[in-house]
Design a protein around this motif. Structure first.
Motif, PDB file in Angstrom:
ATOM      1  N   ALA A   6       0.833  -1.204   0.000  1.00  0.00           N
ATOM      2  CA  ALA A   6       0.000   0.000   0.000  1.00  0.00           C
ATOM      3  C   ALA A   6       0.866   1.251   0.000  1.00  0.00           C
ATOM      4  O   ALA A   6       0.551   2.238  -0.661  1.00  0.00           O
ATOM      5  N   PHE A   7       2.000   1.191   0.745  1.00  0.00           N
ATOM      6  CA  PHE A   7       2.833   2.387   0.812  1.00  0.00           C
ATOM      7  C   PHE A   7       3.469   2.678  -0.542  1.00  0.00           C
ATOM      8  O   PHE A   7       3.434   3.802  -1.031  1.00  0.00           O
ATOM      9  N   SER A   8       4.059   1.646  -1.175  1.00  0.00           N
ATOM     10  CA  SER A   8       4.757   1.886  -2.439  1.00  0.00           C
ATOM     11  C   SER A   8       3.793   2.301  -3.550  1.00  0.00           C
ATOM     12  O   SER A   8       4.063   3.245  -4.299  1.00  0.00           O
ATOM     13  N   SER A   9       2.651   1.622  -3.648  1.00  0.00           N
ATOM     14  CA  SER A   9       1.692   1.973  -4.703  1.00  0.00           C
ATOM     15  C   SER A   9       1.077   3.340  -4.442  1.00  0.00           C
ATOM     16  O   SER A   9       0.910   4.143  -5.362  1.00  0.00           O
ATOM     17  N   SER A  10       0.747   3.634  -3.180  1.00  0.00           N
ATOM     18  CA  SER A  10       0.174   4.937  -2.849  1.00  0.00           C
ATOM     19  C   SER A  10       1.200   6.052  -3.014  1.00  0.00           C
ATOM     20  O   SER A  10       0.860   7.159  -3.433  1.00  0.00           O
ATOM     21  N   PHE A  11       2.469   5.761  -2.678  1.00  0.00           N
ATOM     22  CA  PHE A  11       3.528   6.764  -2.816  1.00  0.00           C
ATOM     23  C   PHE A  11       3.658   7.193  -4.279  1.00  0.00           C
ATOM     24  O   PHE A  11       3.688   8.385  -4.591  1.00  0.00           O
ATOM     25  N   VAL A  12       3.722   6.211  -5.178  1.00  0.00           N
ATOM     26  CA  VAL A  12       3.878   6.524  -6.601  1.00  0.00           C
ATOM     27  C   VAL A  12       2.632   7.231  -7.134  1.00  0.00           C
ATOM     28  O   VAL A  12       2.722   8.246  -7.835  1.00  0.00           O
ATOM     29  N   LYS A  70     -10.866  -3.500  -1.628  1.00  0.00           N
ATOM     30  CA  LYS A  70     -11.020  -3.029  -3.008  1.00  0.00           C
ATOM     31  C   LYS A  70     -10.879  -1.507  -3.098  1.00  0.00           C
ATOM     32  O   LYS A  70     -11.334  -0.895  -4.057  1.00  0.00           O
ATOM     33  N   ARG A  71     -10.247  -0.921  -2.101  1.00  0.00           N
ATOM     34  CA  ARG A  71     -10.133   0.539  -2.067  1.00  0.00           C
ATOM     35  C   ARG A  71      -9.284   1.083  -3.206  1.00  0.00           C
ATOM     36  O   ARG A  71      -9.454   2.229  -3.632  1.00  0.00           O
ATOM     37  N   ASN A  72      -8.351   0.280  -3.710  1.00  0.00           N
ATOM     38  CA  ASN A  72      -7.505   0.749  -4.802  1.00  0.00           C
ATOM     39  C   ASN A  72      -8.317   1.111  -6.048  1.00  0.00           C
ATOM     40  O   ASN A  72      -7.942   1.994  -6.812  1.00  0.00           O
ATOM     41  N   TYR A  73      -9.469   0.446  -6.229  1.00  0.00           N
ATOM     42  CA  TYR A  73     -10.303   0.756  -7.398  1.00  0.00           C
ATOM     43  C   TYR A  73     -10.986   2.115  -7.246  1.00  0.00           C
ATOM     44  O   TYR A  73     -11.247   2.809  -8.232  1.00  0.00           O
ATOM     45  N   PRO A 111     -12.246  11.133  -3.186  1.00  0.00           N
ATOM     46  CA  PRO A 111     -11.854   9.840  -2.610  1.00  0.00           C
ATOM     47  C   PRO A 111     -10.351   9.633  -2.452  1.00  0.00           C
ATOM     48  O   PRO A 111      -9.936   8.734  -1.703  1.00  0.00           O
ATOM     49  N   PHE A 112      -9.535  10.439  -3.124  1.00  0.00           N
ATOM     50  CA  PHE A 112      -8.121  10.099  -3.240  1.00  0.00           C
ATOM     51  C   PHE A 112      -7.396  10.087  -1.890  1.00  0.00           C
ATOM     52  O   PHE A 112      -6.827   9.065  -1.489  1.00  0.00           O
ATOM     53  N   LEU A 113      -7.381  11.214  -1.195  1.00  0.00           N
ATOM     54  CA  LEU A 113      -6.573  11.293   0.022  1.00  0.00           C
ATOM     55  C   LEU A 113      -7.081  10.419   1.172  1.00  0.00           C
ATOM     56  O   LEU A 113      -6.291   9.682   1.766  1.00  0.00           O
ATOM     57  N   PRO A 114      -8.368  10.472   1.548  1.00  0.00           N
ATOM     58  CA  PRO A 114      -8.783   9.616   2.664  1.00  0.00           C
ATOM     59  C   PRO A 114      -8.561   8.135   2.394  1.00  0.00           C
ATOM     60  O   PRO A 114      -8.214   7.382   3.306  1.00  0.00           O
ATOM     61  N   THR A 115      -8.719   7.726   1.145  1.00  0.00           N
ATOM     62  CA  THR A 115      -8.558   6.314   0.815  1.00  0.00           C
ATOM     63  C   THR A 115      -7.091   5.892   0.892  1.00  0.00           C
ATOM     64  O   THR A 115      -6.754   4.874   1.498  1.00  0.00           O
ATOM     65  N   THR A 116      -6.206   6.668   0.277  1.00  0.00           N
ATOM     66  CA  THR A 116      -4.791   6.307   0.306  1.00  0.00           C
ATOM     67  C   THR A 116      -4.216   6.432   1.720  1.00  0.00           C
ATOM     68  O   THR A 116      -3.378   5.624   2.124  1.00  0.00           O
ATOM     69  N   MET A 117      -4.649   7.431   2.494  1.00  0.00           N
ATOM     70  CA  MET A 117      -4.200   7.550   3.881  1.00  0.00           C
ATOM     71  C   MET A 117      -4.559   6.305   4.681  1.00  0.00           C
ATOM     72  O   MET A 117      -3.730   5.758   5.419  1.00  0.00           O
ATOM     73  N   ALA A 174      -3.020   5.912 -12.181  1.00  0.00           N
ATOM     74  CA  ALA A 174      -3.940   4.781 -12.040  1.00  0.00           C
ATOM     75  C   ALA A 174      -3.213   3.448 -12.052  1.00  0.00           C
ATOM     76  O   ALA A 174      -3.678   2.469 -11.452  1.00  0.00           O
ATOM     77  N   LEU A 175      -2.055   3.378 -12.722  1.00  0.00           N
ATOM     78  CA  LEU A 175      -1.357   2.101 -12.900  1.00  0.00           C
ATOM     79  C   LEU A 175      -0.962   1.434 -11.578  1.00  0.00           C
ATOM     80  O   LEU A 175      -1.210   0.228 -11.405  1.00  0.00           O
ATOM     81  N   PRO A 176      -0.348   2.153 -10.616  1.00  0.00           N
ATOM     82  CA  PRO A 176      -0.005   1.489  -9.352  1.00  0.00           C
ATOM     83  C   PRO A 176      -1.221   0.912  -8.631  1.00  0.00           C
ATOM     84  O   PRO A 176      -1.112  -0.102  -7.933  1.00  0.00           O
ATOM     85  N   MET A 177      -2.387   1.547  -8.797  1.00  0.00           N
ATOM     86  CA  MET A 177      -3.589   1.054  -8.129  1.00  0.00           C
ATOM     87  C   MET A 177      -4.153  -0.196  -8.816  1.00  0.00           C
ATOM     88  O   MET A 177      -4.810  -1.014  -8.178  1.00  0.00           O
ATOM     89  N   VAL A 178      -3.884  -0.341 -10.114  1.00  0.00           N
ATOM     90  CA  VAL A 178      -4.280  -1.572 -10.811  1.00  0.00           C
ATOM     91  C   VAL A 178      -3.451  -2.744 -10.295  1.00  0.00           C
ATOM     92  O   VAL A 178      -3.955  -3.865 -10.108  1.00  0.00           O
ATOM     93  N   LEU A 179      -2.170  -2.502 -10.029  1.00  0.00           N
ATOM     94  CA  LEU A 179      -1.254  -3.555  -9.581  1.00  0.00           C
ATOM     95  C   LEU A 179      -1.395  -3.875  -8.090  1.00  0.00           C
ATOM     96  O   LEU A 179      -1.033  -4.965  -7.654  1.00  0.00           O
ATOM     97  N   HIS A 180      -1.916  -2.940  -7.309  1.00  0.00           N
ATOM     98  CA  HIS A 180      -1.954  -3.094  -5.851  1.00  0.00           C
ATOM     99  C   HIS A 180      -3.037  -4.064  -5.392  1.00  0.00           C
ATOM    100  O   HIS A 180      -4.148  -4.093  -5.929  1.00  0.00           O
TER     101      HIS A 180
END
Length: 341
Positions: A6-12, A70-73, A111-117, A174-180
């Motif tokens: 989650a950290f690496s995909s969210s960081f990118v 499924k939060r990455n979606y 949705p971006f910040l609360p979800t990735t946090m 979007a790509l890191p979230m597809v892989l996460h």
């Protein structure tokens, strides 16, 4: 080969999305102003963006808690929507349409910040929440720094080209979230912490976030316009904003670590005091170059306040992290909206 954490995909993803945000937050204002919109109209557009963010952040955080696993979606939909809306702002232009695009952009960003946090917090240790939030927020500062320098240079060629680049960065995010592979929902624990966060102290905290963000919103909207009026080129505008976000990078990490050691509240107070000094300096400087140094001080203050306040929201009930992050970001964006108006 395993999927990214989650950290690496969210960081990118956060770094790319925040670099793209430069076009919306900084250069859109200059672009609209150059197209003949008044300062009031520019403020209204920024305010509508911030208002939509404030209105939908809490709901978005709650949705993130409900769909853990499924939060990455949800993040994926957010960044793709932002990409298309940035293109609409640049190429389907009129004041009424810009108001529509800004409102939709704020809704898509919600949705971006609360979800990735919440995703990053779920993989970290409780005693290192400040450090984890500081490292995560460094991604935004890194993207913001590079974005301002890159967009400032590209805008010298064509400001519309900068918006194409911003859309491409959002699509890339979007790509890191597809892989996460998202972590499934945690069992509900820490009910006492949940109740504690609903006390008057939490309300005071949200009021503090609102007030700090009010000054941030005013600065983000009108500092670029002011710099333009006193003779700064688009590159200098980008460089000034970048000096602040560059200073954020080490101070986000430092502030998060200190927040774990000496307390979130101490760090928030320190950041807010420095903020007050910086905005006094804004009011008396009338040439572009000194803003490079003043903005660096603003970056340090923002880092201290922001990393510790993010950590404060994530130390409670693990099953409500998205909701608490939503309240935090909603208060922040309500302040930005008020500052824009």
């Amino acid at each position: 080969m395993g999927r990214p954490s989650a950290f690496s995909s969210s960081f990118v993803s956060y770094s790319l999305a925040w670099a793209a945000q430069v076009a919306m937050t900084i250069f859109l204002q200059v672009y609209l102003y150059s197209r003949g919109l008044s300062v009031v109209q520019v403020g209204v557009i920024g305010g509508l963006n911030g208002g939509a963010l404030a209105a939908f952040q809490i709901e978005a955080g709650g949705i993130a808690d409900k769909i853990a696993g499924k939060r990455n979606y949800l993040v994926l939909v957010s960044v793709i929507g932002r990409g298309f809306l940035i293109l609409a702002m640049a190429y389907l232009y009129s004041f009424p349409l810009e108001c529509v695009w800004a409102t939709l952009y704020g809704t898509a960003t919600a949705p971006f910040l609360p979800t990735t946090m919440a995703m990053v917090s779920d993989e970290g240790k409780g005693e290192e929440t400040g450090k984890n939030m500081g490292k995560f927020r460094m991604a935004g500062s890194l993207g913001w720094t590079v974005g301002n320098l890159a967009f400032g240079w590209i805008a010298l060629i064509s400001i519309k080209l900068a918006f194409i680049m911003a859309a491409a960065l959002n699509f890339s995010a979007a790509l890191p979230m597809v892989l996460h592979q998202d972590k499934p929902k945690l069992p509900k624990r820490a009910e006492k912490a949940h109740k504690k966060n609903l006390t008057r102290a939490f309300a005071y905290f949200l009021a503090s976030v609102f007030l700090i963000s009010l000054t941030t919103g005013a600065g983000n909207q009108f500092l670029p316009v002011y710099l333009h009026e006193i003779g700064a080129s688009t590159f200098i505008v980008g460089a000034v904003i970048a000096s602040g976000s560059a200073a954020e990078i080490p101070f986000m990490y430092l502030g998060g670590g200190l927040s774990d050691r000496i307390g979130d509240k101490v760090m928030m107070i320190s950041g807010s005091i420095i903020f007050s000094i910086i905005y006094l300096l804004y009011s008396v400087i009338s040439v572009p170059t000194p803003f490079l140094f003043v903005q660096a001080g603003r970056g340090a203050a923002y880092a201290f306040y922001h990393s510790s306040s993010m950590a404060f929201t994530q130390r409670g009930d693990e099953s409500k992290r998205g909701t608490y992050a939503g309240w935090f970001n909603s208060s922040a964006n309500a302040g930005i909206m008020a500052g824009s108006f």
